[in-house]
Design a protein around this motif. Structure first.
Motif, PDB file in Angstrom:
ATOM      1  N   SER A  29       0.761  -1.109   0.018  1.00 30.89           N
ATOM      2  CA  SER A  29      -0.078  -0.035   0.118  1.00 30.89           C
ATOM      3  C   SER A  29       0.746   1.254   0.109  1.00 30.89           C
ATOM      4  O   SER A  29       0.516   2.323  -0.515  1.00 30.89           O
ATOM      5  CB  SER A  29      -0.868   0.051   1.231  1.00 30.89           C
ATOM      6  OG  SER A  29      -1.675  -0.968   1.033  1.00 30.89           O
ATOM      7  N   ARG A  53      -8.191   6.959  -2.946  1.00 30.54           N
ATOM      8  CA  ARG A  53      -7.919   5.544  -2.412  1.00 30.54           C
ATOM      9  C   ARG A  53      -6.802   5.150  -1.576  1.00 30.54           C
ATOM     10  O   ARG A  53      -6.369   4.588  -0.956  1.00 30.54           O
ATOM     11  CB  ARG A  53      -8.449   4.565  -3.614  1.00 30.54           C
ATOM     12  CG  ARG A  53      -8.224   3.176  -3.231  1.00 30.54           C
ATOM     13  CD  ARG A  53      -9.469   2.444  -3.430  1.00 30.54           C
ATOM     14  NE  ARG A  53      -9.334   1.230  -2.883  1.00 30.54           N
ATOM     15  CZ  ARG A  53      -9.765   0.587  -1.847  1.00 30.54           C
ATOM     16  NH1 ARG A  53     -10.778   1.304  -1.135  1.00 30.54           N
ATOM     17  NH2 ARG A  53      -9.689  -0.762  -1.306  1.00 30.54           N
ATOM     18  N   VAL A  57      -6.155   3.584   1.952  1.00 27.37           N
ATOM     19  CA  VAL A  57      -5.793   1.934   1.967  1.00 27.37           C
ATOM     20  C   VAL A  57      -4.454   1.901   2.865  1.00 27.37           C
ATOM     21  O   VAL A  57      -4.486   0.890   3.658  1.00 27.37           O
ATOM     22  CB  VAL A  57      -5.805   1.391   0.631  1.00 27.37           C
ATOM     23  CG1 VAL A  57      -4.951   0.009   0.787  1.00 27.37           C
ATOM     24  CG2 VAL A  57      -6.816   1.417  -0.231  1.00 27.37           C
ATOM     25  N   SER A  60      -5.434   2.407   6.270  1.00 24.83           N
ATOM     26  CA  SER A  60      -6.083   1.286   6.846  1.00 24.83           C
ATOM     27  C   SER A  60      -5.285  -0.106   7.076  1.00 24.83           C
ATOM     28  O   SER A  60      -5.280  -0.754   8.207  1.00 24.83           O
ATOM     29  CB  SER A  60      -7.419   0.865   6.153  1.00 24.83           C
ATOM     30  OG  SER A  60      -7.090   0.263   4.976  1.00 24.83           O
ATOM     31  N   ILE A  85     -13.026  -5.321  10.823  1.00 26.98           N
ATOM     32  CA  ILE A  85     -12.203  -4.307   9.980  1.00 26.98           C
ATOM     33  C   ILE A  85     -11.729  -4.836   8.797  1.00 26.98           C
ATOM     34  O   ILE A  85     -11.923  -4.661   7.562  1.00 26.98           O
ATOM     35  CB  ILE A  85     -11.375  -3.366  10.533  1.00 26.98           C
ATOM     36  CG1 ILE A  85     -11.824  -2.542  11.859  1.00 26.98           C
ATOM     37  CG2 ILE A  85     -10.743  -2.579   9.558  1.00 26.98           C
ATOM     38  CD1 ILE A  85     -11.168  -1.801  12.442  1.00 26.98           C
ATOM     39  N   SER A  86     -11.142  -6.271   8.917  1.00 29.08           N
ATOM     40  CA  SER A  86     -10.446  -6.897   7.879  1.00 29.08           C
ATOM     41  C   SER A  86     -11.792  -7.622   6.848  1.00 29.08           C
ATOM     42  O   SER A  86     -11.302  -7.409   5.649  1.00 29.08           O
ATOM     43  CB  SER A  86      -9.717  -8.078   8.427  1.00 29.08           C
ATOM     44  OG  SER A  86     -10.463  -8.979   8.868  1.00 29.08           O
ATOM     45  N   VAL A  89     -12.604  -4.171   4.562  1.00 32.73           N
ATOM     46  CA  VAL A  89     -11.531  -4.105   3.884  1.00 32.73           C
ATOM     47  C   VAL A  89     -11.401  -4.849   2.644  1.00 32.73           C
ATOM     48  O   VAL A  89     -11.213  -4.295   1.690  1.00 32.73           O
ATOM     49  CB  VAL A  89     -10.208  -3.840   4.584  1.00 32.73           C
ATOM     50  CG1 VAL A  89      -9.002  -3.574   3.612  1.00 32.73           C
ATOM     51  CG2 VAL A  89     -10.225  -2.691   5.665  1.00 32.73           C
ATOM     52  N   ALA A  92     -14.299  -4.234   0.487  1.00 27.45           N
ATOM     53  CA  ALA A  92     -13.916  -2.817  -0.421  1.00 27.45           C
ATOM     54  C   ALA A  92     -13.091  -3.101  -1.409  1.00 27.45           C
ATOM     55  O   ALA A  92     -13.078  -2.569  -2.544  1.00 27.45           O
ATOM     56  CB  ALA A  92     -13.421  -1.727   0.617  1.00 27.45           C
ATOM     57  N   ILE A  93     -11.983  -4.053  -1.186  1.00 26.46           N
ATOM     58  CA  ILE A  93     -11.088  -4.228  -2.185  1.00 26.46           C
ATOM     59  C   ILE A  93     -11.599  -4.987  -3.317  1.00 26.46           C
ATOM     60  O   ILE A  93     -11.397  -4.892  -4.341  1.00 26.46           O
ATOM     61  CB  ILE A  93      -9.863  -5.241  -1.450  1.00 26.46           C
ATOM     62  CG1 ILE A  93      -9.171  -4.320  -0.780  1.00 26.46           C
ATOM     63  CG2 ILE A  93      -9.125  -5.753  -2.805  1.00 26.46           C
ATOM     64  CD1 ILE A  93      -7.924  -5.183   0.132  1.00 26.46           C
ATOM     65  N   GLN A 111      -4.550  -3.922  -6.054  1.00 26.38           N
ATOM     66  CA  GLN A 111      -5.879  -4.169  -5.232  1.00 26.38           C
ATOM     67  C   GLN A 111      -6.183  -5.685  -5.137  1.00 26.38           C
ATOM     68  O   GLN A 111      -6.290  -6.346  -3.994  1.00 26.38           O
ATOM     69  CB  GLN A 111      -6.981  -3.431  -5.336  1.00 26.38           C
ATOM     70  CG  GLN A 111      -6.925  -1.862  -5.052  1.00 26.38           C
ATOM     71  CD  GLN A 111      -6.883  -1.689  -3.646  1.00 26.38           C
ATOM     72  OE1 GLN A 111      -7.910  -1.785  -2.915  1.00 26.38           O
ATOM     73  NE2 GLN A 111      -5.403  -1.458  -2.927  1.00 26.38           N
ATOM     74  N   MET A 118      -5.452  -9.784   2.451  1.00 24.56           N
ATOM     75  CA  MET A 118      -6.511  -9.806   3.144  1.00 24.56           C
ATOM     76  C   MET A 118      -7.476 -11.042   3.348  1.00 24.56           C
ATOM     77  O   MET A 118      -7.827 -11.283   4.501  1.00 24.56           O
ATOM     78  CB  MET A 118      -7.275  -8.517   2.686  1.00 24.56           C
ATOM     79  CG  MET A 118      -6.786  -6.997   3.089  1.00 24.56           C
ATOM     80  SD  MET A 118      -6.342  -6.892   4.938  1.00 24.56           S
ATOM     81  CE  MET A 118      -7.774  -7.069   5.667  1.00 24.56           C
TER      82      MET A 118
END
Length: 149
Positions: A29, A53, A57, A60, A85-86, A89, A92-93, A111, A118
């Motif tokens: 990232s 973004r 990222v 995060s 949160i993972s 995320v 979102a990815i 990503q 992730m």
């Protein structure tokens, strides 16, 4: 709200795997932010969406790595936050990768690579053995009353 601490993730699966995956995610990232800066003069490669973004990222990823290190040390609150949160995320990815023409191809590929890291974190933190090791144990018994005067 006080955070309760327990021993740590179980020996198997290795708690270091989530920390290592998130360290790789953070490294990628941050490298992506640097790549955006280097390619900033090409508006086809670095769009306003890229500028928005990539730092988000990276931030995060830093937060997730912090939570993973605390969770590996046994902090249940951090473990719970890491799990939630993972998943967000990762979703979102997946959206970035799947959304056609919203982001340049190079960012979508980056990503997708981050998504693999992730996904490993989501799987590791949601294994029954890991979750059960982070559940609260039996409450400590109260100390015996002291003898009266």
């Amino acid at each position: 709200m006080a955070s309760t601490t327990i021993s740590r993730f179980p020996a198997s699966p290795n708690p270091g795997s989530a920390v290592a995956a998130l360290a790789a995610f953070l490294t990628i990232s941050l490298s992506t932010v640097v790549a955006a800066v280097v390619m900033r003069h090409n508006p086809a490669l670095v769009t306003s969406a890229v500028w928005i973004r990539t730092p988000l990222v990276a931030a995060s990823a830093a937060v997730l790595l912090f939570l993973a290190r605390r969770a590996a040390a046994g902090d249940r609150g951090s473990f719970r936050r890491l799990r939630i949160i993972s998943i967000v995320v990762l979703a979102a990815i997946a959206g970035v990768v799947a959304w056609p023409n919203a982001f340049p191809t190079w960012l979508r590929v980056e990503q997708a690579v981050c998504g693999v890291f992730m996904l490993s974190v989501v799987i590791c933190t949601n294994l029954r053995a890991v979750r059960s090791s982070m559940e609260p144990g039996p409450a400590p018994s109260a100390p015996p009353p002291s003898p009266g005067p």
